[in-house]
Design a protein around this motif. Structure first.
Motif, PDB file in Angstrom:
ATOM      1  N   UNK A  11     -24.624 -26.064 -42.055  1.00 28.47           N
ATOM      2  CA  UNK A  11     -25.671 -25.717 -40.859  1.00 28.47           C
ATOM      3  C   UNK A  11     -25.464 -24.318 -40.518  1.00 28.47           C
ATOM      4  N   UNK A  12     -26.471 -23.879 -39.926  1.00 35.06           N
ATOM      5  CA  UNK A  12     -26.295 -22.686 -39.173  1.00 35.06           C
ATOM      6  C   UNK A  12     -25.425 -22.902 -37.870  1.00 35.06           C
ATOM      7  N   UNK A  13     -24.698 -21.877 -37.339  1.00 33.15           N
ATOM      8  CA  UNK A  13     -23.731 -22.380 -36.450  1.00 33.15           C
ATOM      9  C   UNK A  13     -24.375 -22.458 -35.209  1.00 33.15           C
ATOM     10  N   UNK A  14     -25.587 -21.940 -34.857  1.00 29.22           N
ATOM     11  CA  UNK A  14     -26.143 -22.487 -33.631  1.00 29.22           C
ATOM     12  C   UNK A  14     -26.779 -23.913 -33.750  1.00 29.22           C
ATOM     13  N   UNK A  58     -15.896 -26.444 -38.718  1.00 28.10           N
ATOM     14  CA  UNK A  58     -15.065 -26.024 -37.594  1.00 28.10           C
ATOM     15  C   UNK A  58     -14.484 -24.698 -38.048  1.00 28.10           C
ATOM     16  N   UNK A  59     -13.921 -24.231 -39.245  1.00 32.02           N
ATOM     17  CA  UNK A  59     -13.511 -23.126 -39.748  1.00 32.02           C
ATOM     18  C   UNK A  59     -14.348 -22.087 -39.511  1.00 32.02           C
ATOM     19  N   UNK A  60     -15.794 -22.203 -39.815  1.00 29.95           N
ATOM     20  CA  UNK A  60     -16.875 -21.273 -39.666  1.00 29.95           C
ATOM     21  C   UNK A  60     -17.200 -21.161 -38.044  1.00 29.95           C
ATOM     22  N   UNK A  61     -17.188 -22.185 -37.367  1.00 36.15           N
ATOM     23  CA  UNK A  61     -17.572 -21.966 -36.078  1.00 36.15           C
ATOM     24  C   UNK A  61     -16.431 -21.026 -35.163  1.00 36.15           C
ATOM     25  N   UNK A  66     -19.282 -15.741 -40.817  1.00 32.18           N
ATOM     26  CA  UNK A  66     -20.422 -15.691 -41.229  1.00 32.18           C
ATOM     27  C   UNK A  66     -20.646 -16.183 -42.692  1.00 32.18           C
ATOM     28  N   UNK A  67     -21.833 -15.490 -43.337  1.00 35.49           N
ATOM     29  CA  UNK A  67     -21.884 -15.806 -44.756  1.00 35.49           C
ATOM     30  C   UNK A  67     -20.741 -15.357 -45.758  1.00 35.49           C
ATOM     31  N   UNK A  68     -20.063 -14.325 -45.443  1.00 39.34           N
ATOM     32  CA  UNK A  68     -18.975 -13.943 -46.133  1.00 39.34           C
ATOM     33  C   UNK A  68     -17.812 -14.925 -46.260  1.00 39.34           C
ATOM     34  N   UNK A  69     -17.665 -15.869 -45.247  1.00 41.88           N
ATOM     35  CA  UNK A  69     -16.673 -16.739 -45.246  1.00 41.88           C
ATOM     36  C   UNK A  69     -17.131 -18.052 -45.786  1.00 41.88           C
ATOM     37  N   UNK A  70     -18.276 -18.248 -45.950  1.00 43.51           N
ATOM     38  CA  UNK A  70     -18.797 -19.822 -46.562  1.00 43.51           C
ATOM     39  C   UNK A  70     -18.016 -19.896 -47.771  1.00 43.51           C
TER      40      UNK A  70
END
Length: 194
Positions: A11-14, A58-61, A66-70
């Motif tokens: 999901x998008x973070x927002x 949770x890690x992304x949030x 961002x995209x590079x972390x996914x």
């Protein structure tokens, strides 16, 4: 459930932020039936798609990569989703006092190689995730270990048989504890097999 998490599942973070509290409650309820203590210091958490979906989010949030972390998160956590004929678990040594934790973990090198799931008189040794070495050369163990328990078709049937006792044991010379798997945990984990 052996489905992998893909970029399409992220999901998008927002949007995640808007449901984060509800997801936390939902996953807490799921995890309640997917964990069990083994002795006084260790807790084993059996993972699945839902627990890893939340962990990735949770890690992304938290890290805001961002995209590079996914892709990194997908590569790190997808291996912890059961693949049809296995259970996958996170073994954690939960010792709040830092000095005591260091002392105990300093004596548990190789503990990840001593975990076994017993189906009656049959043993299923855990296979430690090979992402990084979780024990140092001087014999200190990490507080977190990722484990796979591979099952045969016959073992899956035995796991579902209430007449067969299921035990999870740690057989390290410095930490020898075992626990009978509670019925609610067994019921939840039976859904991990395809």
């Amino acid at each position: 459930m052996s489905k992998q998490i893909t970029r399409d599942d992220i999901l998008p973070m927002e949007r995640y932020a808007a449901i984060r509290r509800d997801k936390a409650r939902e996953i807490t309820a799921i995890k309640r039936h997917r964990r069990m203590p083994i002795g006084p210091e260790a807790m084993i958490y059996f993972e699945n798609y839902d627990t890893m979906w939340r962990q990735i989010h949770e890690m992304l949030f938290i890290e805001r990569g961002g995209e590079e972390q996914i892709d990194d998160e997908l590569n790190a956590y997808n291996p912890l989703i059961p693949k049809g004929r296995e259970l996958v678990a996170t073994l954690m040594f939960e010792i709040p006092d830092r000095a005591r934790r260091q002392r105990i973990l300093g004596q548990l090198g190789g503990v990840e190689e001593t975990v076994v799931l017993k189906l009656g008189d049959e043993r299923i040794p855990a296979e430690a995730e090979q992402d990084v070495d979780r024990s140092t050369a001087d014999g200190k163990a990490s507080s977190v270990h990722f484990l796979h328990f591979p099952f045969t078709d016959e073992q899956v049937q035995r796991f579902s048989d209430p007449a067969v006792e299921v035990v999870v044991a740690i057989e390290h010379p410095n930490y020898q504890h075992m626990a009978v798997m509670p019925k609610d945990v067994r019921t939840a984990l039976a859904g991990d097999f395809d």
